[in-house]
Design an enzyme around this catalytic site. Structure first.
Site, PDB file in Angstrom:
ATOM      1  CG  ASN A   9      -2.140   1.104   1.145  1.00  0.00           C
ATOM      2  OD1 ASN A   9      -2.215   1.938   0.366  1.00  0.00           O
ATOM      3  ND2 ASN A   9      -1.767   1.399   2.451  1.00  0.00           N
ATOM      4  CD1 TRP A  10       3.961   0.952  -2.021  1.00  0.00           C
ATOM      5  CD2 TRP A  10       3.438   2.133  -4.456  1.00  0.00           C
ATOM      6  NE1 TRP A  10       4.917   0.054  -2.982  1.00  0.00           N
ATOM      7  CE2 TRP A  10       4.515   0.507  -4.375  1.00  0.00           C
ATOM      8  CE3 TRP A  10       3.224   2.412  -6.048  1.00  0.00           C
ATOM      9  CZ2 TRP A  10       4.361  -0.070  -5.608  1.00  0.00           C
ATOM     10  CZ3 TRP A  10       3.912   1.989  -6.995  1.00  0.00           C
ATOM     11  CH2 TRP A  10       4.556   0.417  -7.176  1.00  0.00           C
ATOM     12  CE  LYS A  11      -0.038   3.282   4.777  1.00  0.00           C
ATOM     13  NZ  LYS A  11       0.256   3.082   6.307  1.00  0.00           N
ATOM     14  CG  HIS A  96      -6.159   1.533   5.321  1.00  0.00           C
ATOM     15  ND1 HIS A  96      -5.639   2.845   6.171  1.00  0.00           N
ATOM     16  CD2 HIS A  96      -5.217   1.540   4.524  1.00  0.00           C
ATOM     17  CE1 HIS A  96      -3.842   2.493   6.112  1.00  0.00           C
ATOM     18  NE2 HIS A  96      -4.230   2.018   5.540  1.00  0.00           N
ATOM     19  CD  GLU A  98      -3.354   5.366   6.545  1.00  0.00           C
ATOM     20  OE1 GLU A  98      -3.502   6.039   5.082  1.00  0.00           O
ATOM     21  OE2 GLU A  98      -2.024   5.273   7.374  1.00  0.00           O
ATOM     22  CD  GLU A 168      -3.683  -2.119   7.630  1.00  0.00           C
ATOM     23  OE1 GLU A 168      -2.367  -3.236   7.221  1.00  0.00           O
ATOM     24  OE2 GLU A 168      -4.572  -1.439   7.243  1.00  0.00           O
ATOM     25  N   GLY A 174       1.745   2.760  10.754  1.00  0.00           N
ATOM     26  CA  GLY A 174       2.732   3.725  10.574  1.00  0.00           C
ATOM     27  C   GLY A 174       3.779   4.492  11.799  1.00  0.00           C
ATOM     28  CB  SER A 213       5.049  -1.355  12.813  1.00  0.00           C
ATOM     29  OG  SER A 213       4.406   0.136  11.857  1.00  0.00           O
ATOM     30  N   GLY A 234       3.069  -0.829   4.529  1.00  0.00           N
ATOM     31  CA  GLY A 234       2.577   0.484   4.315  1.00  0.00           C
ATOM     32  C   GLY A 234       4.316   1.077   3.577  1.00  0.00           C
ATOM     33  N   GLY A 235       4.884   1.504   5.081  1.00  0.00           N
ATOM     34  CA  GLY A 235       6.139   2.182   5.145  1.00  0.00           C
ATOM     35  C   GLY A 235       6.839   1.593   4.202  1.00  0.00           C
TER      36      GLY A 235
HETATM   37  C1  PEP Z   1      -1.105   0.291   5.856  1.00  0.00           C
HETATM   38  O1  PEP Z   1      -1.209   1.410   5.213  1.00  0.00           O
HETATM   39  O2  PEP Z   1      -1.590  -0.406   5.428  1.00  0.00           O
HETATM   40  C2  PEP Z   1       0.184  -0.156   6.548  1.00  0.00           C
HETATM   41  C3  PEP Z   1      -0.010  -1.630   7.481  1.00  0.00           C
HETATM   42  O3  PEP Z   1       1.641   0.515   6.647  1.00  0.00           O
HETATM   43  P1  PEP Z   1       2.472   0.486   7.756  1.00  0.00           P
HETATM   44  O4  PEP Z   1       2.811  -0.903   7.314  1.00  0.00           O
HETATM   45  O5  PEP Z   1       2.976   1.478   7.342  1.00  0.00           O
HETATM   46  O6  PEP Z   1       2.001   0.522   9.527  1.00  0.00           O
END
Ligand code: PEP
Length: 251
Positions: A9-11, A96, A98, A168, A174, A213, A234-235
């Protein structure tokens, strides 16, 4: 035996140059896939076509980060499932945290997006997860059950045969503070039990991935758990070396 799935997930990150470089770095290691793992890239909307072009012929699957609950019409700024399918998108993230928090998406809207995704032939990646307060007050499983129930009520348990669930925990996204292996495994097992009350066979076959994370260091332990079928990343998915190591750590 369930297949594993790793989705990036590049957001709202990237640019054409960045994405050309990132996909270019991923291809040598991932273009032939990773045994038994579905590899999904979810770029921001404007870059879907670029990622499709760059990864043509590779074992990389296109995913999107959002979908409109409607198919067509006067919905300025929205993007429908049909449009995503037109770009060969196969997966779409719905619910999600966010979007739940920043865009005020509630369970009812998430359930409608789930329906819209499947109606367009897309596989929804349904995100569920509790906040830190909800966990600390002992309500994590109840919150997740409520989020899942909204979709089960709208679509029925059979719909989970062509869906992915992403657990999640909001406090882990994040933050650099992943759920521990046992916290994640316990919730995944609990999600499977909730689904089993409706249909034990669907509960055993649905892919449930963990997000929050995930790094190359914690991925091997997380992915070795019996109810964790991969990850939503994500990150760490914005760094080719990290993402490749995460993908290769699925056994
Ligand atoms: C996400 O955005 O779904 C996510 C899991 O982000 P991160 O890996 O950065 O915690």
């Amino acid at each position: 035996m369930r297949r594993a799935l790793i989705a990036a997930n590049w957001k709202m990150h990237g640019s054409r140059d960045f994405i050309r470089e990132l996909v270019g770095q991923l291809l040598p290691s991932l273009s032939n896939g990773v045994n038994g793992v579905d590899l999904v890239l979810c770029p921001p909307f404007p870059y879907l076509a670029q990622v499709a072009e760059l990864s043509r012929g590779a074992e990389l699957i296109l995913g999107a980060q959002n979908i409109c609950s409607e198919h067509e019409g006067a919905f300025t700024g929205e993007i429908s499932g049909r449009m995503l399918a037109d770009f060969k998108v196969r997966y779409v993230i719905v619910g999600h945290s966010e979007r739940r928090k920043l865009m005020a998406e509630n369970d009812a809207l998430v359930a409608r997006k789930f329906v819209a995704a499947q109606a367009s032939g897309l596989i929804p990646v349904l995100c569920v997860g509790e906040t830190l307060d909800e966990r600390n007050s002992g309500n994590a499983a109840q919150v997740v059950e409520q989020q899942l129930s909204a979709v089960l009520e709208g679509s029925g348990v059979e719909a989970l045969r062509s869906a992915v669930i992403a657990y999640e925990p909001v406090w882990a996204i994040g933050t650099g503070c992943s759920a521990s292996t046992s916290q994640a495994q316990d919730m995944h097992a609990s999600i499977r039990r909730m689904i089993a009350e409706h249909d034990p066979e669907v509960a055993q076959s649905v892919q449930i991935v963990y997000g929050g994370s995930v790094t190359p260091d914690n991925a091997p332990d997380l992915f070795s758990q019996p109810d964790i079928d991969g990850g939503l990343i994500g990150g760490a998915s914005l760094n080719a070396e990290s993402f490749i190591r995460i993908c290769q750590s699925v056994s």
